[in-house]
Design a protein around this motif. Structure first.
Motif, mmCIF file in Angstrom:
data_model
loop_
_atom_site.group_PDB
_atom_site.id
_atom_site.type_symbol
_atom_site.label_atom_id
_atom_site.label_comp_id
_atom_site.label_asym_id
_atom_site.label_seq_id
_atom_site.Cartn_x
_atom_site.Cartn_y
_atom_site.Cartn_z
ATOM 1 N N ARG A 89 0.854 -1.184 0.000
ATOM 2 C CA ARG A 89 0.000 0.000 0.000
ATOM 3 C C ARG A 89 0.892 1.237 0.000
ATOM 4 O O ARG A 89 1.954 1.236 0.623
ATOM 5 N N ARG A 130 -5.178 3.251 -3.444
ATOM 6 C CA ARG A 130 -3.799 2.775 -3.330
ATOM 7 C C ARG A 130 -3.367 2.578 -1.878
ATOM 8 O O ARG A 130 -2.539 1.729 -1.570
ATOM 9 N N SER A 131 -3.914 3.392 -0.986
ATOM 10 C CA SER A 131 -3.478 3.332 0.416
ATOM 11 C C SER A 131 -4.346 2.418 1.271
ATOM 12 O O SER A 131 -3.887 1.896 2.290
ATOM 13 N N GLY A 132 -5.622 2.244 0.890
ATOM 14 C CA GLY A 132 -6.540 1.491 1.728
ATOM 15 C C GLY A 132 -6.985 2.259 2.950
ATOM 16 O O GLY A 132 -7.619 1.706 3.859
#
Length: 276
Positions: free
Chosen positions: A25, A75-77
């Motif tokens: 991530r 993308r990071s969650g």
């Protein structure tokens, strides 16, 4: 510059929010100082404490930062939530996360019918009049709304307005904003329902049907942007019935009747809830 040079792994303790730490991530947005918040082990919703509930900034943030973090959620969650610092539930040891997997066990329509049935058992004639045209009979979930705005862009605009209240930034490790209610251990609706998972299930449904997005949380408040609000009186009354089952206090705070409240939300792209 290639993709490897652009990639920024999650900073600090943020990876600890995730159960699957091996998944890659990234977050390219710079974050202010902050730290993770751990669950309180004394609550009845207690689960074995394996990871922090969420991350929170030390100081208030701008709406622009909220928007930047939201854009990187795929993308990071990490879903951003503006947190009202007026009365910090985490400072009082009131953080009781529930498994996000529990949310799927609840059907929003069934939750609505259950609330309505419990209320109707003790409702007076005047009470039933307040919920006209439905009265004692639950109408079930309302029809899908028509998108008037891009849900993400609208959420960003509302976040910029809400951030003027000088709110901190919370980050929850969830696939969608609705799940933050359970994952962060939010206890705001405790006097209405002791579990956050069924409420998160309702908000999930609103995400799907009305383009709703979770923007902010307070000690007992919830702020949503709504990209597909009801625009006709008939639809608005039906949606208002869902709001009442979700947060019965809406009538005490406003016009006192479902029809009156429906006019307040008709065409509005912002839903605010407050539980007494």
């Amino acid at each position: 510059m290639d993709d490897l040079e652009l990639r920024h792994d999650l900073p600090g303790h943020l990876p600890r929010l995730f159960a699957d730490g091996s998944v890659e991530r990234t977050l390219s947005v710079g974050l202010p100082d902050g730290d993770v918040v751990w669950p309180d082990p004394g609550y009845p919703q207690h689960q074995a404490v394996r990871r922090p509930a969420f991350w929170v900034s030390d100081e208030p943030v701008t709406g622009e930062l909220w928007a930047q973090v939201r854009a990187e959620h795929p993308r990071s969650g990490l879903w951003p939530v503006l947190l009202d610092e007026t009365d910090q539930p985490w400072a009082a040891g009131q953080v009781a996360p529930e498994p996000v997997t529990d949310i799927a066990n609840y059907a929003p329509g069934a939750f609505m019918y259950e609330v309505w049935a419990d209320w109707s058992e003790q409702a007076t004639e005047d009470d039933a009049d307040d919920l006209a045209p439905f009265g004692l009979h639950c109408p079930g979930p309302a029809a899908v709304g028509t998108l008037m705005h891009d849900p993400g862009e609208l959420a960003d605009r509302h976040a910029r307005v809400l951030a003027r209240r000088e709110m901190s930034l919370g980050l929850a490790a969830v696939d969608r904003g609705a799940d933050a209610l359970a994952a962060m251990g939010w206890q705001g609706a405790l006097n209405h329902n002791e579990w956050a998972a069924p409420l998160a299930a309702v908000v999930r449904s609103w995400e799907d049907r009305f383009g709703a997005r979770v923007i902010g949380l307070g000690f007992n408040t919830l702020e949503l942007s709504v990209a597909a609000p009801p625009v006709t009186t008939r639809h608005a009354v039906h949606v208002a019935a869902e709001h009442w089952a979700f947060c019965p206090d809406i009538l005490f705070q406003g016009p006192g009747t479902l029809a009156g409240y429906a006019e307040e939300i008709r065409g509005k792209t912002w839903w605010s809830f407050w539980w007494d």
